[in-house]
Design a protein around this motif. Structure first.
Motif, short mmCIF file in Angstrom:
data_model
loop_
_atom_site.label_atom_id
_atom_site.label_comp_id
_atom_site.label_asym_id
_atom_site.label_seq_id
_atom_site.Cartn_x
_atom_site.Cartn_y
_atom_site.Cartn_z
N ARG A 97 -1.52 -1.51 8.93
CA ARG A 97 -2.01 -2.43 8.34
C ARG A 97 -2.98 -0.91 7.04
NH1 ARG A 97 -3.91 -4.00 13.19
NH2 ARG A 97 -5.46 -2.80 13.30
N PHE A 98 -2.91 0.32 7.33
CA PHE A 98 -4.04 0.92 6.81
C PHE A 98 -2.46 0.96 4.80
CE2 PHE A 98 -4.78 5.06 5.17
CZ PHE A 98 -5.81 5.11 4.51
N GLY A 99 -1.41 1.22 5.03
CA GLY A 99 -0.36 1.86 4.68
C GLY A 99 -0.11 0.26 3.05
N ARG A 100 -0.33 -0.76 3.95
CA ARG A 100 0.34 -2.49 3.45
C ARG A 100 -1.86 -2.30 2.48
NH1 ARG A 100 1.34 -4.49 8.43
NH2 ARG A 100 -0.44 -5.39 7.99
N LEU A 101 -2.17 -2.35 2.84
CA LEU A 101 -3.79 -2.31 2.48
C LEU A 101 -4.29 -1.02 0.55
CD1 LEU A 101 -7.10 -2.55 1.19
CD2 LEU A 101 -7.75 -0.82 3.28
N LEU A 102 -3.17 0.70 1.21
CA LEU A 102 -3.36 1.05 0.03
C LEU A 102 -2.02 0.50 -0.71
CD1 LEU A 102 -3.18 4.90 1.91
CD2 LEU A 102 -4.75 3.42 0.89
N ARG A 103 -0.87 -0.45 -0.49
CA ARG A 103 -0.15 -0.53 -1.22
C ARG A 103 -0.54 -1.65 -2.37
NH1 ARG A 103 3.75 -0.13 2.88
NH2 ARG A 103 3.36 -2.08 3.71
N GLU A 154 1.68 5.01 3.47
CA GLU A 154 1.92 3.57 2.99
C GLU A 154 3.19 3.01 3.24
OE1 GLU A 154 2.95 3.41 -0.99
OE2 GLU A 154 0.72 3.74 -1.65
N THR A 155 3.99 4.06 4.77
CA THR A 155 4.99 3.63 5.30
C THR A 155 4.86 3.06 6.90
OG1 THR A 155 6.01 5.55 5.58
CG2 THR A 155 6.99 3.63 3.53
N GLY A 156 3.76 3.45 7.10
CA GLY A 156 3.76 4.16 8.44
C GLY A 156 4.11 4.83 9.19
N MET A 209 -15.18 3.45 1.99
CA MET A 209 -14.55 3.96 3.30
C MET A 209 -15.16 2.49 4.63
SD MET A 209 -12.98 6.39 3.47
CE MET A 209 -13.54 7.73 5.10
N ASP A 210 -16.28 1.93 4.29
CA ASP A 210 -16.58 0.33 4.64
C ASP A 210 -15.70 -0.14 4.66
OD1 ASP A 210 -18.90 1.82 6.16
OD2 ASP A 210 -20.04 1.31 4.06
N GLU A 211 -14.75 -0.48 3.97
CA GLU A 211 -13.89 -1.23 3.43
C GLU A 211 -12.59 -1.68 4.26
OE1 GLU A 211 -11.60 -3.82 -0.27
OE2 GLU A 211 -13.03 -2.22 -0.63
N LEU A 212 -12.77 0.04 3.94
CA LEU A 212 -11.09 0.43 4.39
C LEU A 212 -11.38 0.44 6.50
CD1 LEU A 212 -10.31 3.73 2.48
CD2 LEU A 212 -8.26 1.62 3.15
N ALA A 213 -12.41 0.05 6.73
CA ALA A 213 -12.53 0.32 7.80
C ALA A 213 -12.86 -1.20 9.02
CB ALA A 213 -13.58 0.88 8.60
N ASP A 214 -13.11 -1.82 7.75
CA ASP A 214 -13.36 -3.11 8.17
C ASP A 214 -11.44 -4.06 8.08
OD1 ASP A 214 -15.62 -3.09 8.20
OD2 ASP A 214 -16.28 -3.83 6.98
N ARG A 215 -10.82 -3.65 7.24
CA ARG A 215 -10.04 -4.52 6.95
C ARG A 215 -8.83 -3.51 8.00
NH1 ARG A 215 -8.87 -5.31 0.11
NH2 ARG A 215 -6.79 -5.80 1.29
N CYS A 216 -8.56 -2.06 8.30
CA CYS A 216 -7.80 -1.64 9.08
C CYS A 216 -8.46 -2.12 10.94
CB CYS A 216 -7.85 -0.38 8.61
SG CYS A 216 -7.22 0.08 7.22
N ALA A 217 -9.19 -3.12 10.73
CA ALA A 217 -9.54 -2.72 11.89
C ALA A 217 -8.79 -3.86 12.79
CB ALA A 217 -10.62 -2.86 12.12
#
Length: 95
Positions: free
Chosen positions: A16-22, A48-50, A71-79
């Protein structure tokens, strides 16, 4: 030092984090974003590729800064999605 294998949840969070970064990178090249964050393009590619699902905190912070994400957005979207609530563990009251 032997590393504990990652759980499926940790791997999924990394994906999920990788997709968000892309998505956040948009049309900027990996090289541009990596240079802005002070990391190598190969490190960014692995994240990005996991293949690097648990990057160091300072790497995450540098990428967030480079991509104008909080960082809050990252945490929320990757949880992970919240599991359903379990019933309370309160014993029944005797009558």
């Amino acid at each position: 030092m032997v590393r504990t294998p990652l759980t499926p949840e940790e791997r999924e969070r990394g994906e999920r984090f990788g997709r968000l970064l892309r998505e956040a990178r948009g049309d900027r090249s990996m090289t541009q974003v990596a240079a802005s964050a002070g990391i190598s393009p190969e490190t960014l590619r692995k994240i990005e590729t996991g293949r690097a699902p648990t990057p160091a905190f300072f790497t995450v912070a540098a990428l967030a800064r480079a991509l104008d994400l909080s960082m809050d957005e990252l945490a929320d979207r990757c949880a992970p999605a919240a599991p359903p609530l379990a019933p309370p563990l309160v014993p029944p009251v005797a009558a």
